[in-house]
Design a protein around this motif. Structure first.
Motif, mmCIF file in Angstrom:
data_model
loop_
_atom_site.group_PDB
_atom_site.id
_atom_site.type_symbol
_atom_site.label_atom_id
_atom_site.label_comp_id
_atom_site.label_asym_id
_atom_site.label_seq_id
_atom_site.Cartn_x
_atom_site.Cartn_y
_atom_site.Cartn_z
ATOM 1 N N PRO A 324 33.453 41.262 33.544
ATOM 2 C CA PRO A 324 34.782 40.789 33.955
ATOM 3 C C PRO A 324 34.725 39.538 34.829
ATOM 4 O O PRO A 324 35.578 38.654 34.712
ATOM 5 N N HIS A 328 36.345 35.958 33.791
ATOM 6 C CA HIS A 328 37.283 35.266 34.680
ATOM 7 C C HIS A 328 36.793 33.845 34.983
ATOM 8 O O HIS A 328 37.591 32.884 34.989
ATOM 9 N N ASP A 346 45.055 42.794 31.012
ATOM 10 C CA ASP A 346 44.070 43.701 31.618
ATOM 11 C C ASP A 346 43.255 44.439 30.563
ATOM 12 O O ASP A 346 42.051 44.667 30.734
ATOM 13 N N TYR A 349 40.040 42.738 29.349
ATOM 14 C CA TYR A 349 38.842 42.858 30.189
ATOM 15 C C TYR A 349 38.076 44.139 29.841
ATOM 16 O O TYR A 349 36.845 44.143 29.795
ATOM 17 N N SER A 353 34.399 44.250 28.231
ATOM 18 C CA SER A 353 33.360 44.899 29.050
ATOM 19 C C SER A 353 32.601 45.962 28.277
ATOM 20 O O SER A 353 31.457 46.286 28.611
#
Length: 455
Positions: A324, A328, A346, A349, A353
Motif C-alpha cells: 500500500p 501510494h 480503498d 489497495y 496487496s
C-alpha cells in the motif's frame, strides 16, 4: 440496611460467582447486556458450557480453579465488548477452596481510544517519513520506500556498507529494486560527489559490451569513432560502478573485469597501454552464480572477488505490508508526472496487496502508471485493475481445488510436492524453506531431496 448487589454494581460492571466446580451461583443483571445471555439461564450450570458456545473468550474461571490463584485477563464477549476480568479464589473458614468470584470492568471505549491513538501516532510517523522522502526525491536524491523489518535491515546494512570500499553484490529476483539500492549506497558513500555509472550487462549485445565497458582507441575496429571513446568504467573513475545482471557477462570479459579489480587498471580495445582507475564496484544478479561456477559459466576467481559482501533484497510478496505504501508513492509520482489528479478506491489497495507481484516493485510501478494514465476519472476503481490480478485473487481465495478422485496418499504427496517446489522457487535455502513450511531444517532438506529440488 446495605444493598450489597447495588454496591457491587457501582464498583464493577459484571460480578460472577461460581462454586468450586465452576457452576454459577450468582451473576449480575447486566450479564445479558454484555454477553447476550439471560443470567437466569446460567444459574447452576457450568460456566465452561457457555465458553464452548462462544459467548466469551478466553475463559478465566477454570484457570482460577486449577491454579487456586488470582488471575486477570482481557476478555472479548459475543456482543463484541472488551472486559478487564479479575478472577479471585474464595476460601471458607477452614481454608478450603470453595469457589471463584469474577469481577469485570468494561474497557471497550478505552480499547478503541487506545487503538485510535496508536493509529494517529502511526499515521504521524508515516507522514513524517514520507515528507522526508519526498523532499529527498525533489532534490534528486534516491529514497528507499519500505515498512517491513526485513527491508529495514537491508537499508541499515546498505548504509553501513556504503562507508567501506569492499566490493558488494546485490541479490534478489528481477524487479526488486537492486538498481535503486545501488544508487542509494552511492549517495550515502564518501564518493557521492563523483559519478555513478549503471551498466546493464544483459541489455548490451556481447559484441559491443567490451568496447562500452573498456572504451577503444581510434581505428580500433571498423565503424569506430575516429577519435576513440572512453569506456564506462573509466567514466566512473573516482565514483561507483554498478554492474547489473553480471551473470550475463561472457567469460572473456570476466577475465578483463577481474584485472580491473586486481590491478585497478583498464586497457581500451586496440590499445596496449593500461590506465589507472579507482571505482567502488557494486554488482547485482538474479541468478545463482555459485551454480554457474559449478557449470563453468562463471569464473570462480571473479565470483569470490565480487562476492565479498552479499546483500539480498527479499521479493515483494514477502513484504506485503509495503505494497500500500509503494502504491501510494507511485500514485503521487505519476499523478505529478502527467499532471493528473488520481486517487485509488480503498478496495483497490486490498486487491493490489493480495497479489503476488512476480515482477516485484517494477511490475507494481508499471501497473500504477497504467492505472493513472488510462483512468478517465479522479477515482480509480477495482474494475480498472488488470484482470490477471483479479484472477489470482479469486484463485487464492478458493484455496486448494480437487478436480478428480484419487487415493488419499497420492493426493497428500501431490500437495507436498507442489508446496516444496513453490517454497524452493521462492526461498532457495533450506533454512528459509523450513520457515515457510513450518518444519525443521532437516525435514526441509529431506523433502527437497525427495522431490528433486536442486540446492
Amino acid at each position: 440496611m446495605i444493598d450489597y448487589e447495588a454496591l457491587l454494581g457501582s464498583l464493577f460492571d459484571i460480578v460472577h460467582v461460581t462454586d468450586a466446580e465452576g457452576r454459577t451461583l450468582y451473576c449480575s443483571g447486566r450479564y445479558e447486556e454484555f454477553f447476550g445471555i439471560d443470567p437466569r439461564e446460567m444459574m447452576g450450570k457450568p460456566i465452561e458450557e457457555f465458553y464452548h458456545l462462544g459467548y466469551f473468550a478466553p475463559t478465566i474461571t477454570m484457570r482460577v480453579i486449577r491454579n487456586k490463584k488470582k488471575v486477570h485477563t482481557i476478555q472479548t464477549t459475543r456482543k463484541n465488548r472488551k472486559l478487564f476480568v479479575e478472577g479471585t479464589p474464595i476460601w471458607d473458614q477452614d481454608g478450603n477452596f470453595s469457589g471463584v468470584v469474577n469481577t469485570s470492568i468494561d474497557i471497550t471505549g478505552q480499547d478503541q481510544l487506545q487503538q485510535e491513538l496508536n493509529e494517529v501516532k502511526y499515521v504521524g510517523t508515516v507522514l513524517q517519513s514520507e515528507m522526508t522522502k519526498e523532499n529527498n526525491r525533489q532534490k534528486g536524491e534516491t529514497c528507499l520506500i519500505y515498512r517491513s523489518q526485513s527491508m529495514e535491515q537491508v537499508a541499515m546494512m546498505a548504509k553501513k556498507l556504503s562507508q567501506v570500499e569492499s566490493s558488494m553484490i546485490l541479490l534478489g529476483e528481477s524487479g526488486v529494486g537492486k538498481g535503486v539500492l545501488a544508487k542509494y549506497i552511492h549517495e550515502c558513500s564518501p564518493r557521492v560527489d563523483k559519478p555513478f555509472v549503471h551498466i546493464n550487462c544483459g541489455a548490451i549485445p556481447e559484441t559491443l559490451l567490451e568496447s562500452e565497458l573498456f572504451g577503444y582507441e581510434k581505428g580500433a575496429f571498423t565503424g569506430a569513432d575516429k577519435d576513440g571513446k572512453a569506456g564506462l568504467i573509466e567514466k566512473a573513475n573516482g565514483g561507483t560502478l554498478f554492474l547489473d545482471e553480471i551473470g550475463e557477462m561472457s567469460l572473456s570479459l570476466q577475465v578483463k573485469l577481474l584485472n580491473v579489480l586486481q590491478e585497478k587498471t583498464i586497457t581500451p580495445v586496440g590499445s596496449s597501454v593500461s590506465r589507472k582507475v579507482d571505482v567502488k564496484l557494486i554488482t547485482a544478479t538474479n541468478k545463482n552464480l555459485r551454480q554457474m561456477v559449478k557449470e563453468g559459466k562463471f569464473r570462480e576467481d571473479l565470483y569470490y572477488r565480487i562476492h565479498v559482501v552479499p546483500l539480498e533484497i527479499p521479493p515483494l510478496r514477502e513484504r506485503q505490508e509495503e505494497i500500500p505504501v509503494l502504491v501510494h508513492y507511485f500514485l503521487n509520482v505519476f499523478s505529478q508526472k502527467y499532471c493528473l489528479e488520481r486517487q485509488l478506491a480503498d478496495t483497490c489497495y486490498r486487491i493490489l496487496s493480495e497479489y503476488d507481484w512476480p515482477g516485484n516493485v517494477r511490475e507494481l510501478e508499471n501497473v500504477v502508471e497504467r492505472l493513472v494514465v488510462t483512468s478517465h476519472d479522479v477515482l480509480i476503481t477495482p474494475a480498472q485493475i488488470p484482470r490477471y490480478i483479479h484472477n489470482q485473487e479469486t484463485s487464492v481465495n478458493k484455496g486448494i481445488k480437487v478436480d478428480r478422485v484419487m487415493a488419499m496418499q497420492d493426493a497428500m504427496d501431490e500437495v507436498e510436492r507442489q508446496l516444496v517446489h513453490r517454497a524452493y522457487e521462492q526461498h532457495k535455502t533450506t533454512t528459509k524453506v523450513a520457515e515457510a513450511l513450518g518444519i525443521s531444517q532437516p525435514s526441509a532438506s529431506r523433502k527437497l531431496r525427495k522431490w528433486q529440488c536442486t540446492m
